[in-house]
Design a protein around this motif. Sequence first.
Motif, PDB file in Angstrom:
ATOM      1  N   LEU A 529       0.827  -1.210   0.000  1.00 28.33           N
ATOM      2  CA  LEU A 529       0.000   0.000   0.000  1.00 28.33           C
ATOM      3  C   LEU A 529       0.858   1.256   0.000  1.00 28.33           C
ATOM      4  N   GLY A 531       3.038   4.021  -0.914  1.00 32.27           N
ATOM      5  CA  GLY A 531       3.534   4.540  -2.179  1.00 32.27           C
ATOM      6  C   GLY A 531       2.832   3.966  -3.395  1.00 32.27           C
ATOM      7  N   GLU A 535      -3.269   4.862  -2.462  1.00 30.71           N
ATOM      8  CA  GLU A 535      -3.014   6.112  -1.743  1.00 30.71           C
ATOM      9  C   GLU A 535      -3.280   7.330  -2.618  1.00 30.71           C
ATOM     10  N   LYS A 536      -3.073   7.173  -3.931  1.00 36.44           N
ATOM     11  CA  LYS A 536      -3.336   8.311  -4.822  1.00 36.44           C
ATOM     12  C   LYS A 536      -4.837   8.613  -4.870  1.00 36.44           C
ATOM     13  N   THR A 538      -6.919   7.936  -2.443  1.00 36.28           N
ATOM     14  CA  THR A 538      -7.263   8.488  -1.128  1.00 36.28           C
ATOM     15  C   THR A 538      -6.890   9.964  -1.044  1.00 36.28           C
ATOM     16  N   ARG A 539      -5.715  10.286  -1.573  1.00 35.68           N
ATOM     17  CA  ARG A 539      -5.308  11.698  -1.575  1.00 35.68           C
ATOM     18  C   ARG A 539      -6.289  12.558  -2.353  1.00 35.68           C
ATOM     19  N   GLY A 542      -9.091  13.518  -0.280  1.00 31.94           N
ATOM     20  CA  GLY A 542      -8.709  13.984   1.060  1.00 31.94           C
ATOM     21  C   GLY A 542      -9.558  15.111   1.614  1.00 31.94           C
ATOM     22  N   ASP A 543      -9.993  16.032   0.754  1.00 28.04           N
ATOM     23  CA  ASP A 543     -10.744  17.184   1.259  1.00 28.04           C
ATOM     24  C   ASP A 543     -12.248  17.041   1.004  1.00 28.04           C
ATOM     25  N   THR A 544     -12.703  15.806   0.749  1.00 29.02           N
ATOM     26  CA  THR A 544     -14.141  15.586   0.514  1.00 29.02           C
ATOM     27  C   THR A 544     -14.713  14.729   1.649  1.00 29.02           C
ATOM     28  N   ASP A 545     -16.003  14.442   1.542  1.00 22.29           N
ATOM     29  CA  ASP A 545     -16.648  13.585   2.544  1.00 22.29           C
ATOM     30  C   ASP A 545     -16.537  12.101   2.196  1.00 22.29           C
ATOM     31  N   MET A 546     -15.945  11.798   1.065  1.00 24.34           N
ATOM     32  CA  MET A 546     -15.832  10.392   0.668  1.00 24.34           C
ATOM     33  C   MET A 546     -14.917   9.650   1.630  1.00 24.34           C
ATOM     34  N   LYS A 547     -15.393   8.477   2.089  1.00 24.24           N
ATOM     35  CA  LYS A 547     -14.514   7.604   2.851  1.00 24.24           C
ATOM     36  C   LYS A 547     -13.766   6.700   1.870  1.00 24.24           C
ATOM     37  N   VAL A 548     -12.535   6.379   2.198  1.00 25.16           N
ATOM     38  CA  VAL A 548     -11.738   5.506   1.317  1.00 25.16           C
ATOM     39  C   VAL A 548     -11.008   4.454   2.143  1.00 25.16           C
ATOM     40  N   LEU A 549     -11.081   3.230   1.687  1.00 21.77           N
ATOM     41  CA  LEU A 549     -10.324   2.148   2.322  1.00 21.77           C
ATOM     42  C   LEU A 549      -9.393   1.546   1.277  1.00 21.77           C
ATOM     43  N   ASN A 550      -8.120   1.426   1.624  1.00 21.01           N
ATOM     44  CA  ASN A 550      -7.141   0.838   0.691  1.00 21.01           C
ATOM     45  C   ASN A 550      -6.800  -0.575   1.135  1.00 21.01           C
TER      46      ASN A 550
ATOM     47  N   ASN B 403       9.504   3.661   0.988  1.00 21.81           N
ATOM     48  CA  ASN B 403       8.611   2.529   0.753  1.00 21.81           C
ATOM     49  C   ASN B 403       9.354   1.193   0.747  1.00 21.81           C
ATOM     50  N   GLY B 531       3.443   8.785  -3.763  1.00 19.12           N
ATOM     51  CA  GLY B 531       4.280   7.806  -3.076  1.00 19.12           C
ATOM     52  C   GLY B 531       5.015   8.366  -1.879  1.00 19.12           C
ATOM     53  N   GLU B 535       0.727  11.105   1.711  1.00 19.16           N
ATOM     54  CA  GLU B 535      -0.285  10.116   1.308  1.00 19.16           C
ATOM     55  C   GLU B 535      -0.491   9.066   2.404  1.00 19.16           C
ATOM     56  N   LYS B 536       0.552   8.782   3.153  1.00 17.41           N
ATOM     57  CA  LYS B 536       0.407   7.788   4.232  1.00 17.41           C
ATOM     58  C   LYS B 536      -0.515   8.328   5.331  1.00 17.41           C
ATOM     59  N   THR B 538      -2.858  10.559   4.816  1.00 21.05           N
ATOM     60  CA  THR B 538      -4.204  10.601   4.232  1.00 21.05           C
ATOM     61  C   THR B 538      -4.849   9.222   4.267  1.00 21.05           C
ATOM     62  N   GLY B 542      -8.414   7.698   5.995  1.00 24.03           N
ATOM     63  CA  GLY B 542      -9.352   7.417   4.899  1.00 24.03           C
ATOM     64  C   GLY B 542     -10.762   7.081   5.338  1.00 24.03           C
ATOM     65  N   LYS B 547     -10.613  15.663   7.330  1.00 23.57           N
ATOM     66  CA  LYS B 547     -10.181  16.106   5.991  1.00 23.57           C
ATOM     67  C   LYS B 547      -8.655  16.223   5.992  1.00 23.57           C
ATOM     68  N   VAL B 548      -8.044  15.898   4.854  1.00 24.01           N
ATOM     69  CA  VAL B 548      -6.585  15.980   4.763  1.00 24.01           C
ATOM     70  C   VAL B 548      -6.185  16.641   3.446  1.00 24.01           C
ATOM     71  N   ASN B 550      -2.701  17.432   1.217  1.00 20.91           N
ATOM     72  CA  ASN B 550      -1.261  17.178   1.088  1.00 20.91           C
ATOM     73  C   ASN B 550      -0.616  18.252   0.219  1.00 20.91           C
ATOM     74  N   ILE B 584     -11.345  25.423   2.568  1.00 19.95           N
ATOM     75  CA  ILE B 584     -11.948  24.196   3.101  1.00 19.95           C
ATOM     76  C   ILE B 584     -12.842  24.536   4.296  1.00 19.95           C
TER      77      ILE B 584
END
Lengths: 588, 588
Positions: A529, A531, A535-536, A538-539, A542-550, B403, B531, B535-536, B538, B542, B547-548, B550, B584
Amino acid sequence: MNILNKVTNPKDLKNLTIEELTSLSTDIRDVLIHKISTTGGHFGPNLGMVEATIALHYVFNSPVDKIVFDVSHQSYVHKILTGRKEAFTNPDKYGSVTGFTAPEESEHDFFTIGHTSTSVSLACGLAKSRNLKGVKENIIAVIGDGSLSGGEAYEGLNNAVELGNNFIVLVNDNDMSIAENHGGLYKNLKLLRETNGKAENNFFKALGFDYYYVEEGNNVEALINIFKTVKDIDHPVVVHMHTIKGKGYQDAEEQKETFHWTMPFDLETKKPFMEEIVESYEDILGKFFVHKAKEDKEVVVITAATPGPVGFNYFRKETDLKDQYVDVGIAEEHAVALASGIASRGGKPVLSLISSFIQRTYDQLSQDLAINNNPALIMVHWGGISGGDVTHLGIFDIPLISNIPNIVYLAPTSKEELLAMTEWGMNQTKRPVAIRVPNMNVISTGEQLTCDFDNINVYQKTIDGSEIAIIGLGSFYQLGEKVQHMLREQTGIQATLINPRYITGIDRSLLTSLLDNHRLVITLEDGILDGGFGEKITRFYGDTDMKVLNFGATKEFTDRISMNELYERYHLKENMIVDDIKSILFKE
Amino acid sequence: MNILNKVTNPKDLKNLTIEELTSLSTDIRDVLIHKISTTGGHFGPNLGMVEATIALHYVFNSPVDKIVFDVSHQSYVHKILTGRKEAFTNPDKYGSVTGFTAPEESEHDFFTIGHTSTSVSLACGLAKSRNLKGVKENIIAVIGDGSLSGGEAYEGLNNAVELGNNFIVLVNDNDMSIAENHGGLYKNLKLLRETNGKAENNFFKALGFDYYYVEEGNNVEALINIFKTVKDIDHPVVVHMHTIKGKGYQDAEEQKETFHWTMPFDLETKKPFMEEIVESYEDILGKFFVHKAKEDKEVVVITAATPGPVGFNYFRKETDLKDQYVDVGIAEEHAVALASGIASRGGKPVLSLISSFIQRTYDQLSQDLAINNNPALIMVHWGGISGGDVTHLGIFDIPLISNIPNIVYLAPTSKEELLAMTEWGMNQTKRPVAIRVPNMNVISTGEQLTCDFDNINVYQKTIDGSEIAIIGLGSFYQLGEKVQHMLREQTGIQATLINPRYITGIDRSLLTSLLDNHRLVITLEDGILDGGFGEKITRFYGDTDMKVLNFGATKEFTDRISMNELYERYHLKENMIVDDIKSILFKE
């Protein structure tokens, strides 16, 4: 087994006679043939090194004297002689040692090694430290002729002569890499063999080494004599010995490449125990490149000494394509620069590398290729989570390649997509392209795909749903399908499913559109995960309400841990993923 | 300037006499001395290559015949002779060309090159493509003796002889790398120079090359004769020429290292135009390592041919420390393995590399060092966003190093923290440690710090606030301070400020605690976002409501773009960051 029964540690060798040591070599060879044919492993390299390893441990005083085995796939005999015999003689203990040197197993092993061309440099470190401590030790680097084509080996040799003290390089010359050798150096080694080491022009002497040649590299007595001569020498020396790869097993002597590493096979019938997989992505690609090369004489396939694993065995047999097939030897750095140079002139180079070995080329990918933006095509094989050795993991290529500008790294999910992307990669002229060949059983969708991926970073939405979006990258796309299905069955939620295709970029438009009617995005990738791809995503959110799971692998080195255990550990089974999704939905 | 006035392109050379060509070399040397002393640049390498470049363009037919310059910092004369004279003669145009070959500038340049040891491999690509096209061209790789210590150069040479057709390697032997040369090869080059190329043992012949030696590498006529001899040759050949680095400027001939690359200086007074920076982090570290090495004879500092830039000039002068100073030449791969080997035995190696060149060592960092978990210390210099050449950017080291499992990569924010981390890195014995030396003016806090960073991934909260948390990594910590201050001034919000110290991991406890009374976290890092560190963070948040944002560089190659412009482009000025934060807060 009379002699081997008496030997557990190097000290047990010291009082044996030459005849007994020779008998010991027969005992060990029998053990190796039975063990490796049962479990699989490096066959030819170890059979060739039996006498030399016995002689090394007879003459030198390990672990005070320190032997470093290059790539260390020829270290089985060393393991047998240093307290680990049972791992080779007792079938119940076959799995108790690794196939490479491992300091945690024995004080006679100094490094975990699995990539080639590193022994001389690592041994230089031992020697430098010895010099600073002011102690007396022999430092010995054992390196095969094949490994000498790698740049790190040369850098090590060039520097070793400056140590100004004891340093012994044992060149195990069996006239083979995994495949045949390539490069001017090998003409010099041949000349040295043919002149019994007396040729005027001598690569090792040119680098400043003292030099001894041993023609009988499978003769214990000859080896003992030469090792006694160089023991405690006060300057850097090369001992160049001629051995026979696969020595003592006729098929292995005759078919050196086939028997470099073998799957388990029946010694009676000589047939493998496991049936062959009907079709692999490597087979499919190999045939495809033959076809393309016959159509276009500027198509050139390039391998760095691993033609078999990347599917080039078909190609090699085509004699009319011999100018379009390049094996550079173990020289991945050169391979990338070569491909860049060919592409700069409109040629169509296809460089096929194994994920773990593309690690050797970061600077060349960046400087020689990406900055120059030349349209070479790189096929990355064996990428993904595996139960393999710690030195051969395929989980790092995404962070390595995808964070270099200009390169487009693609992740096909099926045979059809792989071929379409490969064809596009060969024909497009705008940029370097890399393709991560799925490391899975072949999946065929029967779809007709257009070979146009010029619209960089446009993802493919394959199921249009709501609430949850699943982004399944490359070989994990099918995992995404399963999660989508299970989630619907368990919750009634019809999740969106996405095949992102592009590892190297973000489809901003599609990801933005998901904000309308989704509250959770999950990403699935077959690699670490950190790098990586997820993670891209998720970034981006980052500033939205969306939840993200990697979902993917943890940043860690794993060593022969089963895939099943790793998938459990990383929550990569569909039911675990579904549970993780539900816990987020439930939490809210 | 009589002759140079008549020359714009290579064809203008063809009808000049030897006398005129020799005059031309004087003209060009005058131009170079004035131009480089005014703007700074590679001084010695270009002065040494004047005659050879003239002779190459006189004899060969560029761009049909193709010349590839290794590292290409010696390509100024080539630029003057290929349509770009004004960039060297007209002060108004001084900035109009880069300091390296650049295909976008001229059809006579084939690659953008700035890292060493790549020319032979890239030229092999041109030659392979030529062979497949069946056309007739001379392919010429120009490579300095210093660059020959790099593994990629060796891989290229070893493979070039297999091309089986015209291939010319011009070895520009000025008996210098940036600093003095190191390695056994250089004894062979010396022997060849002393025997007028006639020594039996010959590195190039051992690799299968035909070979010619030219003692007078600054004599146009001698060079023309030899180039005529090898022109259209049907096999690979090395032309080994002896040149004088800095030729024609006495100080540069005498102080070869000082004049390898110079800042702008006054030709009259010989003093630099810009005043020297009072103190640099490199100076501080250099003195620190001398001190440590005198205390402990197992401390070894290692450089890969760049002792000056990493602060080792003090160390080199200490004759009683000569065994504790190792310059491996341009051999970064070897350097990492060497450090790993020394550390494996309890030695204390400190390997100092420049960010852009650590790219050459990914596989060695992973395999030779990290898998073996040896406690070597690696200092990374010049990391961060810069206005430099595209081939020397320092924005990629965080994704590259951080990484890889096992390595702890630290980001100090001040002189005190740098020294505390360095001391800890040298003394701890559990793992490889890398330290990103800030690429900024020295900041001293006066704090007394304990040298204990064993509690891996524990961040330091320096201001305890609410609503917003600012995580400022390493050299961007002070930017974080400024943002915190400006935000308070503009909005009254007292943001939390964090110095994470560890690039390679997450402080889960601290980050979790922020969820209580913060709604936005921003990360600041001096490198690419893809990378990277942010991002880590964020990813950690997730599945939460945090909010994050970068902040860092975009994944792109930039070429001599001013820092100011890049900071604007990446929103890295404090007012821009504050505005982004406010947008934001306002949106919500």
